[in-house]
Design a protein around this motif. Structure first.
Motif, short mmCIF file in Angstrom:
data_model
loop_
_atom_site.label_atom_id
_atom_site.label_comp_id
_atom_site.label_asym_id
_atom_site.label_seq_id
_atom_site.Cartn_x
_atom_site.Cartn_y
_atom_site.Cartn_z
N GLY A 135 -0.16 4.31 -0.07
CA GLY A 135 -0.93 5.48 0.34
C GLY A 135 -0.16 6.40 1.26
O GLY A 135 -0.12 7.62 1.07
N ILE B 32 2.16 12.81 -8.15
CA ILE B 32 1.41 12.20 -7.05
C ILE B 32 0.02 11.74 -7.51
O ILE B 32 -0.42 10.64 -7.20
CB ILE B 32 1.29 13.17 -5.87
CG1 ILE B 32 2.66 13.37 -5.21
CG2 ILE B 32 0.28 12.67 -4.84
CD1 ILE B 32 2.68 14.39 -4.10
N GLN B 33 -0.67 12.61 -8.27
CA GLN B 33 -2.04 12.29 -8.67
C GLN B 33 -2.08 11.06 -9.57
O GLN B 33 -2.92 10.17 -9.39
CB GLN B 33 -2.65 13.50 -9.39
CG GLN B 33 -4.17 13.51 -9.42
CD GLN B 33 -4.78 13.59 -8.04
OE1 GLN B 33 -4.25 14.21 -7.14
NE2 GLN B 33 -5.90 12.91 -7.85
N HIS C 191 -2.51 3.41 -8.50
CA HIS C 191 -2.59 2.53 -7.33
C HIS C 191 -4.03 2.08 -7.08
O HIS C 191 -4.30 0.90 -6.83
CB HIS C 191 -2.06 3.30 -6.11
CG HIS C 191 -1.95 2.46 -4.88
ND1 HIS C 191 -2.32 2.91 -3.64
CD2 HIS C 191 -1.55 1.18 -4.70
CE1 HIS C 191 -2.14 1.96 -2.76
NE2 HIS C 191 -1.66 0.90 -3.37
N GLU C 192 -4.97 3.02 -7.17
CA GLU C 192 -6.38 2.69 -6.93
C GLU C 192 -6.94 1.78 -8.02
O GLU C 192 -7.69 0.84 -7.73
CB GLU C 192 -7.20 3.98 -6.85
CG GLU C 192 -6.88 4.83 -5.61
CD GLU C 192 -7.58 6.18 -5.65
OE1 GLU C 192 -8.19 6.50 -6.69
OE2 GLU C 192 -7.49 6.92 -4.65
N ARG D 95 -1.42 7.95 -7.57
CA ARG D 95 -2.58 7.57 -6.74
C ARG D 95 -3.65 6.89 -7.59
O ARG D 95 -4.22 5.87 -7.19
CB ARG D 95 -3.14 8.80 -6.03
CG ARG D 95 -4.33 8.49 -5.13
CD ARG D 95 -4.80 9.69 -4.33
NE ARG D 95 -3.86 10.01 -3.27
CZ ARG D 95 -3.15 11.13 -3.18
NH1 ARG D 95 -3.27 12.04 -4.14
NH2 ARG D 95 -2.32 11.33 -2.19
N TYR D 96 -3.92 7.47 -8.77
CA TYR D 96 -4.90 6.85 -9.67
C TYR D 96 -4.49 5.43 -10.06
O TYR D 96 -5.29 4.49 -10.03
CB TYR D 96 -5.08 7.70 -10.93
CG TYR D 96 -5.87 8.97 -10.73
CD1 TYR D 96 -6.80 9.07 -9.69
CD2 TYR D 96 -5.69 10.07 -11.55
CE1 TYR D 96 -7.52 10.24 -9.50
CE2 TYR D 96 -6.42 11.25 -11.36
CZ TYR D 96 -7.33 11.32 -10.34
OH TYR D 96 -8.05 12.47 -10.14
N GLN E 18 3.30 14.38 -0.47
CA GLN E 18 2.41 15.52 -0.65
C GLN E 18 2.74 16.66 0.31
O GLN E 18 2.53 17.83 0.00
CB GLN E 18 0.95 15.07 -0.44
CG GLN E 18 -0.07 15.99 -1.05
CD GLN E 18 -1.42 15.33 -1.15
OE1 GLN E 18 -1.66 14.26 -0.59
NE2 GLN E 18 -2.34 15.94 -1.87
N ASN F 191 0.86 -1.19 0.00
CA ASN F 191 0.00 0.00 0.00
C ASN F 191 0.89 1.24 0.00
O ASN F 191 1.63 1.49 0.96
CB ASN F 191 -0.90 -0.02 1.24
CG ASN F 191 -1.96 1.07 1.19
OD1 ASN F 191 -1.86 2.02 0.40
ND2 ASN F 191 -2.97 0.95 2.02
N LEU G 279 2.76 8.33 -0.43
CA LEU G 279 2.24 9.42 -1.27
C LEU G 279 1.81 10.61 -0.41
O LEU G 279 2.00 11.77 -0.81
CB LEU G 279 1.06 8.91 -2.11
CG LEU G 279 1.41 7.90 -3.21
CD1 LEU G 279 0.15 7.49 -3.97
CD2 LEU G 279 2.43 8.47 -4.19
N LYS G 280 1.24 10.33 0.75
CA LYS G 280 0.88 11.44 1.65
C LYS G 280 2.12 12.18 2.13
O LYS G 280 2.11 13.41 2.25
CB LYS G 280 0.09 10.89 2.84
CG LYS G 280 -1.33 10.47 2.51
CD LYS G 280 -2.07 9.99 3.76
CE LYS G 280 -3.50 9.59 3.42
NZ LYS G 280 -4.21 9.08 4.61
#
Length: 792
Positions: free
Chosen positions: A72, A261-262, A268-269, A265-266, A79, A70, A75-76
């Protein structure tokens, strides 16, 4: 949907089994918290996605999503401006590599035009970042170590470290050879990141240098000899330089990742969604699941339903039907017969279906879309609240009774039990009436005979029971809809050896109504068995018919494929022949044009030359190699050609008139002064203009009527033609007569005003092939006809 039903029906066990098939951490977490949807659109989409997953699994073994961490939290941290370590960057690099692999994987499906409900739409959301992916791959290993290729400086430093370590080991090896007796072991070891030797305590001063450690007994000292002290210092400096360079590289990579980052994230999801779809497909395969149809009207028809948590080799499949013909199903029968399992199977399959999972049932099963599923199952007493079994049931029922509506499914196990039978039965009937008034869907089990009568008399309610084999004294776990259950106590007791006197006396104690009811149920069971045997017989016939139909379909497909292959082959051969023929015809046409251009005013084209060229045209006809081609035959039929039609030849682009049919698929066509045999496939009829129809009919009468072999008459009748039409017909007729080889012909022009007669005379004077002409004898028409004699 209420959380209690998840526990009551053991849906969390389904989640746990499902999560085992997930590869990504986020996918596993989402599957462990999977919730049923309550809208038709959401459930339909999830079911379609699962069906897509099964198709990929069947065709290519599943979507290639590997185990992914993960990302997540990394990435935070990016950010908010933080830096990542090597392991976190490697995890992100793995996501980027997987993104590329998945996109390439689905290229095969696009090339083969494999249809999906939603997978292409999902895949299109992935973003490949090739430069970033290659940079991470060349800089960080899968374990998170910084590679030497990450920078030129790092490679230089590591080469220097390797060289320094080699120099130190060389010196220490020399010391080991020369002073081996001073050492506890003849080896080089490391203490505090510095190379040392294990020296005996009594020789501690033999090497000089610094002691870094000693053994537990104190007999061995780990000493860094004076000879390598400076080399170790240089090595330590190089390692510090290495660490600084690695930190710089990680900082640089983190800065590059922060720009995307965006997209990360996409990706990864989306990979997590694909992982979930893959996991659902693999789970469905493990339970032999099928995609259910969805009913907006909540008409549930689950054929051969199996409880997914029972061993598939032992589970008994049952048809579960509710919602269309009846909204309440009352199951009666003895304990341990499978009534509770039937309740749980219906509820659990509904939860699975609404969560987007394929269900353990036969094809063409159908589920509803319930906004709530409530269940009162089990008889455990609440010790903390000091509640009896009955109180526990009532407390549970009260908690959802007022929440139920016409979109709810309610499951009751032993409704009204735990109290006086008469009061319990009355209360159960009242509860069913209350829920029925709300339009809810109900499946309930009970022992009360009063509910059998209730189910029989109430509209929208039906009896059901669990089958019991009175011969083996064991339940079969098969649900029988439409037949109420009956007590088997007397039959069981009789088979176990209870005296008949006791059985008969006990039977007498039962009220007459109850006895009649049991007899009615026994009769119904007997009729059901007969109907079931007939059903099995018909089912075997249907299966045999289906098998024969499938064989016929396969044979038909094979035949169609072979037929299309032959058609394609014939088309290629025909096109090749036509192409070759067209080239030869072009050469002949060019030769004719040159002959016409070279003819002087007084010169003549010899008749035998024209006839010779016409024969060459006829020789161009190729044998029809595809007489059985239905496509070409249909095209011929569409033309509906007939004598006198004006046509255009596809190969030569010339207009002509159909003179006669020659053979099955050929026509003799008048092309100016020439007459040719052409295949019907090369002719296209020109639609006639309305005002010219009458003239074309006269032309057919004037030029075609014949009893000779050539079908060109030796007499031309121009009566009834206008002046211009008559001269045009005369010109065409003279050419045709010459080609037919006639020595002379008769032109009937009539007397009339004499205009057409004069036009005929003038035309014959000018024609180069007319030797002489004169009026016909009086017996043959006199001056109403002219006989023209051709040159020999």
């Amino acid at each position: 949907m209420n959380s209690k039903i998840i526990k009551t029906l053991e849906f969390e066990k389904i989640r746990q089994q499902l999560a085992k098939f997930a590869a990504t951490e986020i996918g596993k977490q989402q599957l462990l918290t999977l919730e049923p949807s309550t809208t038709f659109e959401d459930v339909q989409r999830k079911q379609d996605e699962s069906d897509d997953g099964r198709k990929v699994l069947r065709l290519k073994g599943g979507i290639p999503v590997p185990r992914l961490a993960n990302i997540g939290l990394p990435l935070k941290r990016l950010q908010i401006g933080g830096n990542l370590n090597g392991k976190e960057i490697a995890q992100i690099g793995r996501v980027l590599s997987t993104t590329k692999e998945v996109m390439s994987f689905f290229d095969w499906f696009r090339e083969h035009e494999i249809a999906f409900f939603h997978l292409y739409e999902i895949i299109d959301g992935l973003v490949d970042l090739p430069d970033l992916r290659k940079r991470i791959t060349s800089s960080v290993s899968d374990d998170g170590d910084i590679l030497s290729d990450a920078s030129v400086e790092l490679r230089r430093i590591r080469q220097a470290i390797k060289s320094g370590e080699g120099a130190i080991r060389t010196k220490l090896d020399d010391l080991i050879r020369t002073k081996a007796s001073y050492l506890s072991e003849t080896l080089v070891t490391i203490r505090n990141d510095r190379f040392v030797l294990p020296v005996k305590q009594e020789y501690r001063n033999a090497f000089g240098g610094i002691m870094h450690d000693q053994s537990a007994t104190g007999q061995t000292l780990f000493i860094e000899p004076q000879a390598v002290l400076e080399l170790n210092n240089k090595l330590r400096t190089l390692r510090a330089d290495e660490k600084r360079e690695e930190e710089r590289i990680l900082y640089e990579l983190s800065a590059l990742l922060e720009l995307h980052i965006q997209e990360l994230r996409y990706n990864h999801e989306i990979l997590a969604i694909l992982d979930m779809i893959n996991a659902k497909a693999r789970y469905s395969e493990s339970i032999n699941g099928t995609k259910p149809h969805l009913s907006k009207e909540n008409h549930v028809a689950i054929w051969a339903a199996r409880h997914p948590l029972i061993d598939q080799e032992d589970v008994v499949a049952n048809d579960l039907l509710i919602g269309e013909e009846y909204q309440a199903l009352i199951i009666t029968g003895p304990n341990t017969g499978g009534k509770t399992i039937a309740l749980k199977t219906l509820g659990l399959i509904q939860l699975m279906g609404q969560a987007g999972l394929q269900i353990p049932a036969a094809e063409d099963s159908q589920i509803g879309i319930f906004t709530e599923i409530f269940a009162d199952i089990g008889d455990e007493q609440s010790i903390e609240q000091s509640l009896s079994t009955f109180s526990s049931h009532m407390t549970n029922i009260v908690s959802f009774l007022d929440k139920a509506n016409d979109q709810s499914l309610l499951l009751f196990d032993e409704l009204g039990s735990g109290t006086d039978p008469q009061e319990g039965a009355s209360l159960a009937i009242s509860i069913l009436d209350y829920i029925g008034a709300k339009g809810s869907y109900v499946m309930a089990t009970t022992h009360y005979p009063e509910l059998k009568v209730y189910a029989y008399n109430r509209p929208g309610t039906i009896n059901a029971s669990m089958e019991f084999n009175s011969e083996s004294l064991a339940p079969t776990y098969r649900l029988q809809i439409g037949i109420p259950g009956r007590s088997n106590a007397f039959d069981i007791s009789r088979r176990l050896g209870i005296p008949s006197q006791i059985i008969d006396q006990a039977t007498g104690f039962i009220q007459e109504d109850n006895q009649s009811l049991n007899e009615m149920i026994a009769d119904l069971e007997q009729k059901r068995r007969k109907a079931e045997q007939e059903s099995h017989r018909l089912e075997k016939q249907i299966q045999e018919s289906d098998r024969l139909l499938e064989e016929l379909k396969r044979e038909t497909e094979t035949l169609e494929f072979a037929k299309q292959k032959e058609i394609d082959k014939a088309k290629k051969e025909a096109n090749s022949i036509l192409s070759k023929t067209k080239e030869e015809a072009e050469l002949l046409m060019q030769e004719i044009r040159e002959m016409q251009m070279n003819v002087s005013k007084n010169a003549q084209v010899k008749e035998h030359e024209l006839i010779g060229l016409r024969k060459q045209f006829d020789d161009l006809r190729q044998e029809d190699t595809v007489p059985s081609n239905k496509v070409l035959r249909r095209e011929k039929e569409k033309k509906k050609l007939k004598v006198g039609d004006e046509v255009i030849t596809e190969s030569y682009g010339q207009r002509g008139i159909l003179v006669e049919k020659s053979g099955q698929d050929q026509w003799v066509v008048q092309l100016g002064i020439m007459k040719m045999k052409l295949p019907e496939t090369d002719l296209r009829r020109i639609q006639p203009e309305p005002e010219k129809e009458t003239r074309r009919t006269k032309r057919q009468i004037a030029t075609v009527r014949s009893n000779t072999a050539s079908h060109v008459s030796t007499q031309l009748d121009l009566r009834g033609f206008r002046y211009e039409e008559a001269l045009q017909e005369l010109d065409s007729y003279l050419d045709a007569s010459l080609l037919a080889g006639y020595p002379q012909v008769t032109i009937v022009h009539g007397k009339g005003t004499g205009a057409i007669r004069k036009g005929v005379t003038d035309a014959l004077k000018r024609h180069p092939q007319v030797k002489s002409f004169d009026f016909a004898p009086q017996s043959s028409g006199g001056n109403g006809a002219t006989i023209a004699v051709f040159k020999g």
